[in-house]
Design a protein around this motif. Sequence first.
Motif, mmCIF file in Angstrom:
data_model
loop_
_atom_site.group_PDB
_atom_site.id
_atom_site.type_symbol
_atom_site.label_atom_id
_atom_site.label_comp_id
_atom_site.label_asym_id
_atom_site.label_seq_id
_atom_site.Cartn_x
_atom_site.Cartn_y
_atom_site.Cartn_z
ATOM 1 N N ALA A 309 -13.267 -30.680 28.949
ATOM 2 C CA ALA A 309 -12.521 -31.619 28.101
ATOM 3 C C ALA A 309 -11.134 -31.067 27.772
ATOM 4 O O ALA A 309 -10.129 -31.803 27.830
ATOM 5 N N SER A 510 -11.348 -38.567 33.495
ATOM 6 C CA SER A 510 -12.656 -38.731 32.847
ATOM 7 C C SER A 510 -13.722 -39.121 33.870
ATOM 8 O O SER A 510 -14.884 -38.747 33.739
ATOM 9 N N MET A 513 -14.692 -36.034 35.376
ATOM 10 C CA MET A 513 -15.441 -35.266 34.380
ATOM 11 C C MET A 513 -16.892 -35.728 34.324
ATOM 12 O O MET A 513 -17.819 -34.910 34.232
ATOM 13 N N VAL A 514 -17.122 -37.038 34.390
ATOM 14 C CA VAL A 514 -18.486 -37.568 34.364
ATOM 15 C C VAL A 514 -19.265 -37.042 35.570
ATOM 16 O O VAL A 514 -20.423 -36.612 35.438
ATOM 17 N N SER A 539 -17.706 -37.864 27.766
ATOM 18 C CA SER A 539 -16.354 -38.205 28.227
ATOM 19 C C SER A 539 -15.605 -39.085 27.229
ATOM 20 O O SER A 539 -14.373 -39.201 27.305
#
Length: 772
Positions: A309, A510, A513-514, A539
């Motif tokens: 993050a 994002s 990121m997921v 996220s």
Amino acid sequence: MELIFLILFIWFFIFLRRKLHVTVGEEILLLFGSLITLFFLILSPKKTVLALLLIFLIFFIRERKSIHRWKRMDYDHLDPYRFSDDVERNVKAQLTSNDADWPLEAMSEKISYPRVLVFAQDSPLLGDQDGLFPIYYWARPADNELSFQEYGILVLTSGIVINTQARREKRDQQNKDDKFFLKQINLPFQGLYDYHVAKNHLFVMYSSGKIKVILIQKQWLELLELVLDTAIDSGWTQQVQGVLTELAATMPERAQQQAGTVIPAMMDLDGDPTTIDTSQIAAASVEVDDQAQAAEARQNDAVLERATADAMLAGSISNRSYNLHMNQTNDRFGGGQGHGVVGEAAGHERDSWLGRKATRLGGTHEKHGADRIVNGRYVQTKYCATAGKTVGQIFTSDGQAIYLHNGRMMVVEVPKDQYEQSIALIRKRIAKGQVPNETDPNNAALYVKKGAMTYEHAKIATKSIFDRGSTITVRENGQMVVKQVTFGQKLVYSAGFDFVTGVRLALPASTVMVIWISADHIWHGESPKEAVTNALALSIKPIITSGFIYMTASQFSGSQMGKGLAKSLSNGLGRKVGTETIAKGTMIAVTAAITVGPDVIDYFKGQISMQQLVKNTLVTGAGAVGGAAIGSVLGTMIAPGIGSTIGAMIGGSLTAMGTKKILDHFSEDDAVLMIRITKEEFIAIVLTQNLSTSEFTWIAQEVFMKADKQNLFKVMFAQENHRGFIRDYLTKLLDHIFQERESIEQPLLEQVSGKEDQFFPDPEITVVSEPS
């Protein structure tokens, strides 16, 4: 003959090497000494053999004399309690004089007996008899494995139990986590007459002629020397077997029968005696071990998630900065035609959210050039007070179209409250022949695009929420009027527009990121559905944070405070500092505050140590931010734009995790330390209770597995007495279980009530009158 000597030499060298667990330097000395011996054996076999036999004989006679002298020593009679007092007194004296790093909490009156049972459950030195009890316990789990097993020293009245960690050969490993195994060393006191220390080796000699060689840590070695000196000098190593045997003979017959199966005289929560089944402890400890390992693994997952993050936020700085430039921040808050700039930017945001292929060109300020390209169509944005003025901006005074591409007029984007009127005006222009290569007035709508904002909303979006008393000039009933702008209007149309922009900029990273977090969760045993659900939830925060950062930076730079700061910097630096520069600086400052700020707050609340604060800051700074910069460069080389953001996030998270692994060698995380203490207290408090497997599992999950337990460990760290806090917490969980039992048992008791005579015969009752 030489071949026989060579074989004997090799065998002797290997024997000593394995027996003594020598270091590399000691191994070289041993090899050198063995080679010299071999040399003399070859040159003069008989003399060398005789010399070796003579040395061995001298050594043997000397040791036999020492044993004989020790056996003839006349010591005062001891009992286990006096010996225990002697050990404790000497340990405390050593702690006072030499500042030894031995925990006073491990002294006999503070020892957790259930922990002792688990530690020494396979040791022949631990049994159930009077006079056999722990004196000193110093152990903890290893740092290089997620295991419930503790390694260290247990001093009993019968001897010393040492649990060490040994590395398993690769061919014997069942899986990647099966690298180590427990090696238990038992040193009974009985018959121990002497010992020698050579560096980190302890040689323990028994009157039977047996010698035990132990490789041990230096801090443990100092404690062992003190205990062994006390045991030998007091004569306890002569008397221990007889004393304990005599005490065992006085135990009640029933207790003798139970010996080795249960440990009596423990206390439950009410202070009543209870018993502990050692097999139950061993079985339950496996369950707790799994839960604690999962908690420590989740702690590492939390670091990865936070690093990802933070890297996402840090890596998106360049993307947000570029967007500030393309949104022409200086022009937006600079007065004049700022509302037109906002109209263009808002239209781009709407097209992007709707999935259209939109490209910004307006930031280049090319004369008669397009502001944007949307799905292949060139668009020029115009925002004026009336539809007539808006449409008039794309034609010269003599009716010639200004904005052309490939011989056709560009699409004009107008305020959405002027859309219908603008179509009608373009229809008239087509009829007059003022639109090149277009003759059908019914195609007027093809040349007009409805904007994302009304004219008034676009004017509001040029005002900052940090300013008071904002006003705009708009046309109403044919006249220009000045209107007050409320905070709510600015929050929706100005700050809200910036927030949505910041959120959109975070979406590409994002998505990665997921995928990144989902894969990590699946590797740790979660189902794909659970992994994706958890990753999506994780996220959301960085996406919203990105919107907040962009909004704050943009709004502050456009405020009077931001403009004042820009003016001061311009005067101080001798060059112009624009609104955009202030916005970028604010964005970096807010990003740093968001990534590091929570740790600073936790530190001042006492929930993390200064050591943890510095460590987290280094991981975030050197890892996430530095790695984000590296990843951004690599990503830009591969796929500019989206590649920059994705490369920044992946590079940042990997670098952050690498930085943490390096720092873990120098300092331990506060949460890991709290988990270790919790595991120890769990053994001491929960495993003493007669609980079912499901009850053990429930408590373990409540302590280690719930999502909010990271906060539990922070609160625990903030307490002056970490152990006292977690003891109270575990006790409350046990109280809850016992209350639940009572609620289940009560209906059964009610059913049985009044029917006792069906189950029990009437007893003979003798009434004794009370004294008057």
